[in-house]
Design a protein around this motif. Sequence first.
Motif: not given
Ligand code: PLP
Length: 379
Positions: A95-96, A99, A120, A170, A198, A200, A318
């Motif tokens: 996902a990172k 983004i 995050w 997060n 997001d 996730i 968390y």
């Molecule tokens: N978005 C949030 C809010 C996260 O906490 C994280 C990872 O900690 C991610 C995205 C990233 O996820 P990925 O491992 O799919 O890159």
Amino acid sequence: MKFASRLKRVNESVTFRYSALAKGEGVINLTHGVTNFNTPKRIVDATKKAIDEGKTIYTQTRGIPELRKKIAEKLYRENGIEGLDIDNILVSTGAKQIIFEAVMALINKGDEVAIPDPSWVSYESIINIAQGKVVWLKTKPENGFIPDDNFLSELENSNPKLILINSPNNPTGVVYPKRIIKKIVDIAERKDSWILSDEIYEKIIYEGEHFSPGSIYDKTITVNGFSKEFSMTGWRLGYGASPIRKIIDKMNIIQSQSVSCAVSFVQYGALEAFSNNVKDDVKRMVNELKIRRDLLVDGLKNIGLINYKNYKPNGAFYVFPKLSDGNDIEIADNLLRNGIGIIPGSPFGSSGRGCVRMSYGSISKEKIGEVLKRLKKVS
Ligand code: PLP
């Protein structure tokens, strides 16, 4: 030595740094953004099979069509997002990365991007790499870190090209109510802003319901992935989707010129993630996480470290208690000396000052009891 100016406001991820510090002997580690559950066996087996079958070469940059089809169906069925064909889906290395690609595709130097405070840590850094301007929208512990009227008026008074939201959240663990997400969408619609949602932690919810803004607003990029739901953080697999095909096409250009594609055999293995058998594995994990959440939150309340009755960490894994009005970096260092590894709150945004993020994703019930004992001693 001179390096690119775009890196001036970007640092190494603070969560990775504190995780490394918490590896010391005798330290109970609550820094991890991961769970200690195994990746479901069906996914592992299907991945091994894909390797054996030689599915080890580049795939289409957007991802294998079979996987994109399953994702589009899931987003329609479970999230109510319409208008998604396989070309509206982009599969990537987490996902990172999605983004990152979305921000790079939309944001020019100086463009405003609104993010909740706290958020995050990577959002701010990614926006800074794109040389965008971060607009922080404060949430407060006394309002349970849920966006309030003040948050909405800060959003109203800004001019964001993009609004990032993240529920379950997060670092706070809160789940945004549907009515709040709708209010954010109303403002986005009036301002013609994009939303990046997001999601996730979508499946890690104990109370309350997940709501996807993409189901009511087309100019949304819905981001999700396999890392948290299926304990696959190291496999690097995530995706983005939007009914507006153009944004996905632009993100795909960045993808094709950077990571090329997600790992081929991992994509084949992930096809199994949509089976009922794997859904049962996820349910078992969420049940276990809920037990840990209850133990930790009740324990923190009992020793007076969660004082806000409105604060309900109903999702993710968390807890984000406010331990003092003081310096959370000093608190983190002090806790570390006393055998508790956590992430300080202020790197997530100024609303995190005095807070710490505790992850119960990879810690046993016994260790939670020990953490509470140690906390009682130092507080
Ligand atoms: N978005 C949030 C809010 C996260 O906490 C994280 C990872 O900690 C991610 C995205 C990233 O996820 P990925 O491992 O799919 O890159």
